[in-house]
Design an enzyme around this catalytic site. Sequence first.
Site: not given
Ligand code: GAR
Length: 197
Positions: A11, A108
Amino acid sequence: MKIAVFASGTGSNAEALMQAASQKQLGGEVALLVSDKPGAGALDKAERFGVPSIALAPKNFATKADYEAKVVSHLQEHGVEFVCLAGYMRLIGSTLLNAYEGRIVNIHPSLLPAFPGLDAVGQALEAGVSETGVTIHYVDAGMDTGPIIAQEKVLIEANDTREDVFRKIQEIEHNLYPQTVKQIMETKVVGGDGQNE
Ligand code: GAR
């Protein structure tokens, strides 16, 4: 505008959005955090910001439509008008898409259309490319296929590890996501078709 943030994991992007909202820098209020993973770190972050949250495990519902109908009922209860996916690792189905058509955006970790789906950083390293990046796009029924709103490049240097690339990407994400959402809120562009409301 009341915004819901959806997150499955740590998150850090949800945190960046809630932080911006708390400083009146998002152009809207984060009214609800939704997680499909009870125990996700994003839920603790919501609590720290005093943002209400729900965690619903899809496996406890008979169908995806049932799960999403429950999510939509929570969104409506909280007056949510716009949805930001922030590391929500699940395809959005027709129940949620129909309820929030043109009002769901995703972040993404690649320069879409390159490297959609899971492990975009790993895919970029595997492909041996010298740059990747971050994309923010409207969500449609496909996997990371909706209209692109914003992109920013990240250079991959020769000795970069996966952690190096991920760190550079996240640094950009934490600025680009709040800034882009603010722009959307200010122009009230919805639907990904460039039409103002
Ligand atoms: C982020 O880097 C986001 O871009 C990626 O997951 C991560 C979540 O990190 N999303 C994807 O890969 C969607 N296909 P977070 O929980 O620290 O925000």
